[in-house]
Structures are given as structure tokens and as C-alpha cells.
Design a protein around this motif. Structure first.
Motif, mmCIF file in Angstrom:
data_model
loop_
_atom_site.group_PDB
_atom_site.id
_atom_site.type_symbol
_atom_site.label_atom_id
_atom_site.label_comp_id
_atom_site.label_asym_id
_atom_site.label_seq_id
_atom_site.Cartn_x
_atom_site.Cartn_y
_atom_site.Cartn_z
ATOM 1 N N UNK A 439 0.830 -1.199 0.000
ATOM 2 C CA UNK A 439 0.000 0.000 0.000
ATOM 3 C C UNK A 439 0.865 1.249 0.000
ATOM 4 N N UNK A 440 0.246 2.386 -0.215
ATOM 5 C CA UNK A 440 1.040 3.618 -0.232
ATOM 6 C C UNK A 440 1.507 3.980 1.183
ATOM 7 N N UNK A 441 0.806 3.476 2.210
ATOM 8 C CA UNK A 441 1.245 3.717 3.584
ATOM 9 C C UNK A 441 2.461 2.883 3.936
ATOM 10 N N UNK A 442 2.348 1.577 3.783
ATOM 11 C CA UNK A 442 3.446 0.669 4.131
ATOM 12 C C UNK A 442 4.697 0.931 3.300
ATOM 13 N N UNK A 443 4.474 1.312 2.032
ATOM 14 C CA UNK A 443 5.634 1.536 1.169
ATOM 15 C C UNK A 443 6.493 2.680 1.698
ATOM 16 N N UNK A 444 5.821 3.685 2.245
ATOM 17 C CA UNK A 444 6.578 4.837 2.755
ATOM 18 C C UNK A 444 7.303 4.521 4.066
ATOM 19 N N UNK A 445 7.043 3.341 4.617
ATOM 20 C CA UNK A 445 7.715 2.998 5.875
ATOM 21 C C UNK A 445 9.118 2.421 5.672
ATOM 22 N N UNK A 446 9.399 1.924 4.485
ATOM 23 C CA UNK A 446 10.775 1.479 4.215
ATOM 24 C C UNK A 446 11.177 1.837 2.787
ATOM 25 N N UNK A 447 10.699 2.990 2.346
ATOM 26 C CA UNK A 447 10.866 3.410 0.951
ATOM 27 C C UNK A 447 12.341 3.636 0.604
ATOM 28 N N UNK A 469 -4.933 6.313 1.654
ATOM 29 C CA UNK A 469 -5.352 6.099 3.035
ATOM 30 C C UNK A 469 -4.481 5.026 3.678
ATOM 31 N N UNK A 470 -4.426 5.058 4.986
ATOM 32 C CA UNK A 470 -4.031 3.857 5.725
ATOM 33 C C UNK A 470 -5.302 3.012 5.726
ATOM 34 N N UNK A 471 -5.410 2.200 4.693
ATOM 35 C CA UNK A 471 -6.708 1.714 4.236
ATOM 36 C C UNK A 471 -7.420 0.764 5.181
ATOM 37 N N UNK A 472 -6.695 -0.138 5.808
ATOM 38 C CA UNK A 472 -7.376 -1.107 6.660
ATOM 39 C C UNK A 472 -7.983 -0.413 7.881
ATOM 40 N N UNK A 473 -7.249 0.525 8.423
ATOM 41 C CA UNK A 473 -7.785 1.259 9.566
ATOM 42 C C UNK A 473 -8.961 2.127 9.109
ATOM 43 N N UNK A 474 -8.822 2.740 7.917
ATOM 44 C CA UNK A 474 -9.943 3.506 7.377
ATOM 45 C C UNK A 474 -11.187 2.639 7.246
ATOM 46 N N UNK A 475 -10.994 1.393 6.785
ATOM 47 C CA UNK A 475 -12.132 0.472 6.649
ATOM 48 C C UNK A 475 -12.798 0.230 8.007
ATOM 49 N N UNK A 485 -12.672 9.409 9.873
ATOM 50 C CA UNK A 485 -11.354 9.047 9.330
ATOM 51 C C UNK A 485 -10.261 9.838 10.048
ATOM 52 N N UNK A 486 -10.004 9.417 11.253
ATOM 53 C CA UNK A 486 -9.020 10.106 12.070
ATOM 54 C C UNK A 486 -7.640 9.504 11.849
ATOM 55 N N UNK A 487 -6.741 10.312 11.324
ATOM 56 C CA UNK A 487 -5.357 9.853 11.157
ATOM 57 C C UNK A 487 -5.140 8.884 10.022
ATOM 58 N N UNK A 488 -6.117 8.725 9.136
ATOM 59 C CA UNK A 488 -5.931 7.751 8.050
ATOM 60 C C UNK A 488 -5.712 8.349 6.658
ATOM 61 N N UNK A 489 -6.214 9.564 6.367
ATOM 62 C CA UNK A 489 -5.887 10.117 5.046
ATOM 63 C C UNK A 489 -4.379 10.365 4.930
ATOM 64 N N UNK A 490 -3.829 10.033 3.780
ATOM 65 C CA UNK A 490 -2.372 9.937 3.687
ATOM 66 C C UNK A 490 -1.892 10.567 2.392
#
Lengths: 563, 165
Positions: A439-447, A469-475, A485-490
């Protein structure tokens, strides 16, 4: 007898353990180690963060079945390994981590870059060592590899004081280890196997759960024989994917929180569950007291701790699946289980109607991307998925038919795992095609590891399922937390331009019609390539067992209206 | 919730106590006391652990402890005839008016007076936990100034199949 420094002892011993590749970052407390490294036939992959070094060693281990090795300096280097070690520990991955420690004389004085890494990692390693005497070093390395790879595998950390690396010793590498407290499981008694076989033979609706243990034991062939002899359907855990080809008619695929409905219906309706190398994780069982209420349970595992930990077993069989299964299968009678299989097929066709990939939509949905990758590669890849929605879509829509074909952080659920683990996998298996779903979230964690990909010339293909989004949490927020959507838009960078800055070609995909060509282009590309798929932002992973609910009580996908 | 007594033998290596303590914290086990010291075998320590929990939890504790590489053997002696003892040092307020009374009380419990001060007495008592508890209870009204308890050590009685090593 060879006179070696502690640093040379490390490399000489690693060579004797068959280590060809290590992943690490140098620093002040490992400078002796790095100084002597070029004298040995070991390839060092320079990572850009120690967390990634641990994931790479883990990915190497998962892809090859061999022990993965990572190295870091003292203090922050060592603490950066922590997430990677915890990831490896939760998923029983054989990793040896080597860290430098400040010199023996200043241990305990809060010296520069000093940290108690053995204390910190006690709960997240199978075992660990602090080495303050060079005489002990050969034995400790021998033990560390032995412990990491035998029994239930796991990470072992060796923390070596800097002066020990410089000190000399007459080198003898021990043939045997002496570990009076380290018990490997014995062989189950014939009567236990007989009892298990009898329960299987008497069951009308048997179901196998295949976990990571099947793969760790390299017992895939033996599992196939059992399944085909007894005509027993199987579900897998996330990490059990690949234990049996998902193309096999008896393999129902992954069960649990995001398993297809028929897998969870099978769990709830089975009258016997044979769990092979699975630990009844909560993502599999859902509400434990509701789990498989009609079933007797045979729990086969290497680790006694797992028996009765969450789900009580009616019969426990302890030991190595590679020995147990070939002994069990001859005792299992051939049964058709045709009524049972018919019911499962009915559930399965109901699920097929709800398959979102079959629905007519022009939107760029993630499931379609995963399916396109599968079709373009014929599944002949080592897929490394990250954590979250991307991980579940990958698990659901890719038909995994090969062994060790999916690597993922299951137990710890570590975002940022995929890219560095893929580096490890590709390094260990240079002839394989390694893909990353992230995901675009996880990718930025070890980009930052894009640099490692380029420096090592690794032809890894990266598919970003980018939904902003941090999509799973958004879901979860959408379904259970009032849609707040607290803290999930990315916000992310332009991943393609970023990749190009590193020297990796990339393509941005915004239309469904562009998916196939982009994937084909990646397949045809010799080197690495990045695909940035801008998917529908608020797509959810279904089916879903709500937290705290029973696995038979799922939020389903709607039935497709058009075909 | 019952109280269980476990005996564990472990290699006498640096960090072993931390491993055990860390395990109890990590797994959220409810531990009442833990004592450790040398055993009859050189380089092997013996630990007595008293904890609360139902049978399933205690079985998990035994298995988790056994899984530690440095732990050689673990035995739940709760259901076996065992001698279990605890030592307590109790410094109790004692002036001229109460000193004799306290010394008499101590002798009933077969405790020893090990230190006498102008305004206090220190009593040493070794015995089963219940006896230590009752003595502390009886001394309470006099004023306990300081209390040190070792926690339980236990040993299975002869002829009862001590499976240790």
C-alpha cells in the motif's frame, strides 16, 4: 590450530554454517567485523536502515529455508533491528542477528551508543547472547545457528562487545552443541497416530487447517498425500498459503477474518479439524468460544506451548510434520466425503457470484490489479505482500500454487515489511521473479530501500495499491467507528518520479484499461520496475469477520448484479 | 484461581533471571513470589515460583518456562507432598511493656529473636507460608516497623517420585 580475531571467528563460523549473504549496516561497534569481512566469501548487502536489514534476513530465510543473517552496530543500530526481529519471532523465521556492543570495560556506563539489546530482545528472540569473552564466541555462534534453524525456528541475537571482536583466540569450531535445556520434540507414539487416524476415519466432515508449520517443516508433499488419500478439504492460514496449491480442488484457500465465506462456513460446519502447524491465531479463529463448535480438534504442532493455548485440543500430536504426516497417511482410509464436498462446492459457487472481479465496473479496483498480476505472471513469482488491505486482496485474488510463493508478515503485521523482505528473497533466489504488493502507507515505511534495490541490481517489481489512506484502519473506521477518518488520510509523493530519482523506471496507472499493459511491461522488464496503481480510494476488503464475531458471521460482498 | 508452586532448574548464566521475569511480564502471568539460588548441581540454579492461576494458565507457564533455552526442567509440585518454607525477618515495636509478650509469642511460633533494640525486636521465623502469615497478623497490633520475606522455597518429600533431573 588457527589463531583468529573475534571478528574473523564470526566470519569463519558463518562460512562454515553455509552463510553466503548477510544484510546490514556498519557502525562504530562493528568496525572490526567489517574490516575483516572482505577476507571471506560472504556477500554483504548494504541496507539503508537496520529494520530493513532484519526484514531482508527474514525474507531471505522465508524464501530459501536457510538461516538469514543481519548485522548492525550497537545502540541505535541494534534497536532499529527490534521490529524486524519481532516480526521474525512471531512468524517463526530462522534469523541470526549480529550486533556490536560497546567494549566490555564500559558496558553499563551509558557509553556512547550503548544499549542493552539482549535485555530488550529477550521477549522477541528465541534466544540471545551477550559475548564478553572471545573464548566463548565459536560455541555461541554454533549454538545460535543450531537454535535458529532447529525445532520451531526463530531469531537468535548475538551481541558482541567491540574488544571481543579484536581479541585473538585459537579457533576451534565445535561439532556438537551442548544445550541441556533445549528440547526438541520426539516422535509421537504409534497409538497417538492411530487415534488421530481413527478420528479422521470416523469423521464425516473433516477439515485440515494448514499453517506456516507445514512450510517450515517442508512437509508440502506429505500434506498433499494425506489430502488426496483421505479426500480431506483444507483451508490455510495466511502464512499457510502455499502449503497446498490453491489450484487443487481440495484447497479452499485462506480462512479467517478475510477468508472467503466458504472457508469459514467449512470451519464452522466441520465435525473434525486437523490443525497442522497452525497456532489458532485470533485472525483465524475469530471469537474463540464460537470457533468450530461442531468439531473435534486434532492439534499437530512442534511446539508444546501452542497446544491448548487458545483452542483446546481433543487430541494433541507433538512432533515434526515431516515425520508425522508420512506415518499418519497410511493409517487414513480412503473416503470420498462426497456429501461434505458437495456442500462446500455449493458455498463456493455462492461466493463466486459475489466475486468482485467478475462484476462490470470501469473503476480501478485493487482486486483487478492483483488478478492481472496473477494472470500476467501465471503465478510463477515469489510474491511479497505488505500489511493491511493490500495484503488481504493479494491473499484473496492471487491463486498461489507454488511453494514459498507468498511471503508476508502474519503474526506481527509489520507495515514496511514487503520491500526489504523482497530484497532478501531476491538475493537468496536470484533466478526467481520477485514481486511486491504494497500500500502507499506501508511503502513509505521502508521506501529508502529503493536505493538498495538499485545498488544490488535486483529486478524486483513493485505494485503499489495506492488509495491515499491507511486503508485497513480507514475500513474499520468506516464500519465500526462512525466513519470518522481520524489519522488515516495519507499524502504520498509522486512514487514514479521518486523511483526515477533512484534510477528505477515507473508507471502511474489511473485507468482500469491501463492495468494490463502496465503489468505486461513490468513482466517484460529485466530490471526493477515500480507501478503506482491509483485504486478506488474507499474500497473495502470483504468478506470480513467483524472483530469479536464468530467466523461464521461475516460481512459479505453483495451479489454481483451484472456478469 | 489457585496457588501453584513450581520448581525450575536452570543454567546459572547471566540474564537467566531476567528471561524468566520478562516471560512472566510478557505473558501476563500473575506471580506471587519467586526465589532463586544454587542447587545441588554446580552451575545449575533452582527457582521456586509461586503463582496464581487456573490449571490451564499454570500448564502454559510450565510449558513457556520449559521453552526457555536456559531452563533445564520445570515441575509443578502443587499436587505433590512437598515441604515448603518461607523465611521472614520482622522488626516489631517493643518497649519494656510489650517485650516479654512478643518474645513469648515468638516462641509459640518457634521463631527466634535475632536482634534486640531499645524500642524494637527483630524476629526470624521460618515456616510454611500460613504460619508466617499468622505470626505477622498477631504482631501487627504491636507495630511492624520493617518486614522482609523471602518467598517460598519448596522440595518434594522423600519417596514421592521427585522427577527433577
Amino acid at each position: 590450530m588457527m589463531k583468529l580475531t573475534g571478528a574473523q571467528v564470526v566470519w569463519e563460523s558463518l562460512v562454515r554454517e553455509g552463510v553466503e549473504t548477510i544484510f546490514g549496516i556498519t557502525g562504530g561497534a562493528v568496525i572490526h567485523l567489517y574490516h575483516t569481512l572482505p577476507e571471506y566469501p560472504i556477500h554483504h548487502v548494504l541496507m539503508r536502515h537496520e529494520q530493513a536489514a532484519a526484514h531482508a534476513a527474514d525474507g531471505y530465510a522465508r524464501a530459501t529455508g536457510k538461516v538469514g543473517v543481519c548485522i548492525a552496530t550497537s545502540g541505535p543500530g541494534a534497536t532499529n533491528l527490534v521490529t524486524g526481529l519481532a516480526t521474525a519471532y512471531m512468524d517463526s523465521s530462522p534469523v541470526v542477528a549480529i550486533t556490536g556492543q560497546v567494549p566490555t570495560l564500559v558496558i553499563g556506563t551509558d557509553a556512547f551508543q550503548e544499549v542493552d539489546i539482549t535485555g530488550i530482545t529477550h521477549p522477541i528472540t528465541k534466544h540471545n547472547y551477550l559475548v564478553t569473552d572471545v573464548q566463548e564466541l565459536p560455541t555461541i555462534i554454533r549454538e545460535a545457528f543450531y537454535i535458529a534453524r532447529t525445532g520451531r525456528p526463530g531469531p537468535v541475537l548475538i551481541d558482541i562487545a567491540k574488544d571481543v571482536q579484536a581479541a585473538e583466540v585459537d579457533y576451534v569450531y565445535p561439532d556438537e552443541v551442548s544445550l541441556p535445556g533445549y528440547l526438541l520434540p520426539g516422535t509421537p507414539s504409534p497409538s497417538q497416530l492411530q487415534q488421530a487416524a481413527q478420528m479422521i476415519n470416523e469423521a464425516e466432515r473433516p477439515l485440515i487447517i494448514a499453517g506456516h508449520g507445514v512450510i517450515l517443516a517442508a512437509a508440502e508433499d506429505a500434506l498433499l498425500e494425506l489430502v488426496e488419500k483421505g479426500n480431506i478439504p483444507i483451508v490455510t492460514t495466511l502464512l499457510g498459503i502455499g502449503a497446498l496449491s490453491e489450484a487443487h480442488p481440495f484447497c479452499l484457500g485462506m480462512a479467517g477474518m478475510h477468508g472467503e465465506a466458504y472457508t469459514n462456513l467449512a470451519l464452522s460446519q466441520a465435525d473434525l479439524i486437523v490443525s497442522l502447524g497452525s497456532r489458532f491465531d485470533d485472525r483465524l479463529t475469530g471469537q474463540v468460544d464460537q470457533f468450530a463448535r461442531q468439531a473435534q480438534i486434532i492439534h499437530v504442532d512442534l511446539d508444546p506451548v501452542e497446544i491448548d493455548k487458545t483452542v483446546p485440543a481433543d487430541l494433541a500430536v507433538l512432533g515434526d510434520l515431516k515425520e508425522i504426516l508420512p506415518a499418519l497417511t497410511p493409517l487414513v482410509e480412503e473416503r470420498a466425503h462426497s456429501k461434505w464436498m458437495k456442500r462446500i462446492r455449493e458455498w463456493r459457487s455462492d461466493s463466486a457470484k459475489r466475486d468482485i472481479v467478475g462484476q462490470e465496473t470501469d473503476e480501478l479496483i485493487p482486486q483487478y490489479v492483483v488478478r492481472q498480476i496473477w494472470e500476467a505472471t501465471q503465478g510463477e513469482v515469489v510474491m511479497v505482500s505488505d500489511v493491511g488491505q493490500n495484503q488481504m486482496w493479494e491473499a484473496q485474488y492471487f491463486v498461489h500454487h507454488r511453494r514459498r510463493g507468498l511471503l508476508s508478515s502474519g503474526g506481527l503485521g509489520t507495515m514496511g515489511f514487503a520491500l526489504p523482505a523482497a530484497i532478501g528473497a531476491q538475493t537468496g533466489c536470484p533466478d526467481e521473479r520477485v514481486w511486491v504488493t504494497v500500500g502507499d502507507g506501508g511503502f513509505q515505511m521502508n521506501i529508502q530501500e529503493l536505493a538498495t534495490v538499485v545498488q544490488e541490481k535486483l529486478p524486483i517489481k513493485i505494485a503499489i495499491l495506492n488509495n491515499g489512506y491507511l486503508g485497513m484502519v480507514r475500513q474499520w473506521q468506516q464500519l465500526f467507528f462512525e466513519g470518522r477518518y481520524s489519522g488515516t488520510p495519507l499524502l504520498g509523493p509522486d512514487f514514479v518520479r521518486l523511483a526515477e530519482a533512484y534510477g528505477i523506471p515507473g508507471i502511474t496507472v489511473r485507468e482500469k484499461s491501463e492495468v494490463g499493459p502496465a503489468v505486461s511491461q513490468a513482466v517484460a522488464t529485466d530490471g526493477p520496475m515500480l507501478m503506482d496503481f491509483h485504486i478506488v480510494q474507499e474500497e473495502n476488503v470483504y468478506p470480513m469477520v467483524a472483530p469479536g464475531a464468530s467466523v461464521s458471521d461475516m460481512i459479505r460482498r453483495p451479489v454481483a448484479t451484472k456478469k | 484461581m489457585e496457588t501453584h508452586t513450581l520448581i525450575a532448574l536452570m543454567e546459572d548464566k547471566p540474564g537467566v533471571l531476567h528471561r524468566v521475569a520478562s516471560l512472566f511480564r510478557r505473558r501476563n502471568y500473575n506471580i506471587e513470589s519467586l526465589t532463586v539460588g544454587h542447587s545441588e548441581t554446580p552451575n545449575v540454579s533452582r527457582m521456586t515460583i509461586v503463582l496464581n492461576g487456573d490449571d490451564r494458565v499454570v500448564q502454559q507457564v510450565v510449558k513457556q518456562l520449559s521453552k526457555l533455552i536456559n531452563v533445564i526442567q520445570v515441575l509443578d509440585v502443587s499436587d505433590q507432598p512437598a515441604v515448603s518454607r518461607e523465611l521472614a525477618l520482622i522488626k516489631v515495636t517493643a518497649g519494656p511493656g510489650t517485650r516479654t509478650e512478643i518474645i513469648e509469642l515468638a516462641s509459640v511460633f518457634r521463631a527466634r529473636v535475632v536482634d534486640v533494640g531499645a524500642n524494637s525486636l527483630t524476629v526470624e521465623l521460618t515456616g510454611p507460608q500460613s504460619r508466617v502469615n499468622s505470626m505477622i497478623g498477631l504482631l501487627h497490633p504491636y507495630g511492624i516497623e520493617e518486614l522482609a520475606r523471602t518467598g517460598r522455597v519448596a522440595m518434594v518429600r522423600a519417596g514421592n517420585g521427585n522427577a527433577l533431573l
